[in-house]
Design an enzyme around this catalytic site. Sequence first.
Site, PDB file in Angstrom:
ATOM      1  N   TYR A  14       0.943  -1.161   0.062  1.00  0.00           N
ATOM      2  CA  TYR A  14      -0.100  -0.056  -0.007  1.00  0.00           C
ATOM      3  C   TYR A  14       0.859   1.337  -0.108  1.00  0.00           C
ATOM      4  O   TYR A  14       1.665   1.350   0.708  1.00  0.00           O
ATOM      5  CB  TYR A  14      -0.916   0.115   1.043  1.00  0.00           C
ATOM      6  CG  TYR A  14      -1.628  -1.081   1.513  1.00  0.00           C
ATOM      7  CD1 TYR A  14      -2.244  -2.093   0.514  1.00  0.00           C
ATOM      8  CD2 TYR A  14      -1.771  -1.495   3.016  1.00  0.00           C
ATOM      9  CE1 TYR A  14      -2.972  -3.142   1.202  1.00  0.00           C
ATOM     10  CE2 TYR A  14      -2.488  -2.492   3.283  1.00  0.00           C
ATOM     11  CZ  TYR A  14      -3.196  -3.370   2.364  1.00  0.00           C
ATOM     12  OH  TYR A  14      -3.805  -4.603   2.939  1.00  0.00           O
ATOM     13  N   CYS A  17       1.478   2.975   3.333  1.00  0.00           N
ATOM     14  CA  CYS A  17       1.756   2.239   4.480  1.00  0.00           C
ATOM     15  C   CYS A  17       3.160   2.492   4.901  1.00  0.00           C
ATOM     16  O   CYS A  17       4.119   2.319   4.097  1.00  0.00           O
ATOM     17  CB  CYS A  17       1.882   0.583   4.135  1.00  0.00           C
ATOM     18  SG  CYS A  17       2.866  -0.476   5.155  1.00  0.00           S
ATOM     19  N   PHE A  19       5.483   0.991   6.826  1.00  0.00           N
ATOM     20  CA  PHE A  19       6.398  -0.330   6.433  1.00  0.00           C
ATOM     21  C   PHE A  19       6.872  -0.390   4.836  1.00  0.00           C
ATOM     22  O   PHE A  19       8.037  -0.627   4.820  1.00  0.00           O
ATOM     23  CB  PHE A  19       5.605  -1.404   6.970  1.00  0.00           C
ATOM     24  CG  PHE A  19       5.650  -1.624   8.698  1.00  0.00           C
ATOM     25  CD1 PHE A  19       6.710  -1.460   9.394  1.00  0.00           C
ATOM     26  CD2 PHE A  19       4.164  -1.289   9.073  1.00  0.00           C
ATOM     27  CE1 PHE A  19       6.305  -1.638  10.872  1.00  0.00           C
ATOM     28  CE2 PHE A  19       4.029  -1.265  10.382  1.00  0.00           C
ATOM     29  CZ  PHE A  19       5.064  -1.411  11.187  1.00  0.00           C
ATOM     30  N   CYS A  20       6.049  -0.215   4.083  1.00  0.00           N
ATOM     31  CA  CYS A  20       6.197  -0.478   2.730  1.00  0.00           C
ATOM     32  C   CYS A  20       7.064   0.841   2.294  1.00  0.00           C
ATOM     33  O   CYS A  20       8.053   0.684   1.422  1.00  0.00           O
ATOM     34  CB  CYS A  20       4.804  -0.223   1.832  1.00  0.00           C
ATOM     35  SG  CYS A  20       3.804  -1.555   2.454  1.00  0.00           S
TER      36      CYS A  20
END
Length: 282
Positions: A14, A17, A19-20
Amino acid sequence: QLPAGNLQLTLYQYKTCPFCSKVRAFLDYHGLPYEIVEVNPIMRKEIKFSSYRKVPILLANAGSPLQLNDSSVIISAIKTYLISRRNSLEEIVSFYPAVKTVTEKGKEMLEYENKYWLMLDEKETKRVYPVNEVRVEEMKWRKWADDWLVHLISPNVYRTPKEALASFDYIVREGKFGTLEGLFAKYVGAVAMFFVSKRLKKRHQLRDDVREDLYEAVNEWVKAVGKNRLFMGGNQPNLADLAVYGVLRVMEGLEAFDDMMVHTNVQPWYQRMEEVIQKTGV
């Protein structure tokens, strides 16, 4: 540096996001080409091939296809592979085993062991970390980004109904939604996340004004970098710099980001990060 085409990467993500965003910052800084598959956050059909149902997921092919889960595992494994060519990527990934744990509420969780370690031999370790304190510092702040900083994002970007709506407008614009899905997500999601953010605020014991926690955390990071270094990694970012930058970047364009830039000392470091990633990225 790897020969061109030796490592084929596909990132399932995403865009908004944190973390992404960490993984993208790492890949971009190292000039690694990769394809992006934007995952629909409601249906998640794009990752139906995977029993692991979170993002980011990185599919890597360095001779044989391999799935890497968890942002910190992805970063540690790929960084190890870039430095050390003694082991195949498959062997390197096996050094980060998934362990099932159960929370107090009985919910099963996957934890990955060793995820902040680079799996290097003594000679390689000396090259990357001339003194052990450098390694300890990098690991400490990578963990801090995952365990603390990332939990300040939602309470800040969904702090008020107005901010929640602006955040979901951005999420829908940048994400993969159908037209009706997008409208539903924008208005229902904004209301839901406004209330979720209050629960998160309570869970993480944040102050009434969650901006204060964000400012304090960001200034703590700036203080750790110090005045005598461009980055925590010295003249170039290390994995902690990339992690913190990746997490903070998801707030760009939102009120929380603008407030952070005005009320903390992070701007010079943040701008240096932007410049160095643009210079080295593909």
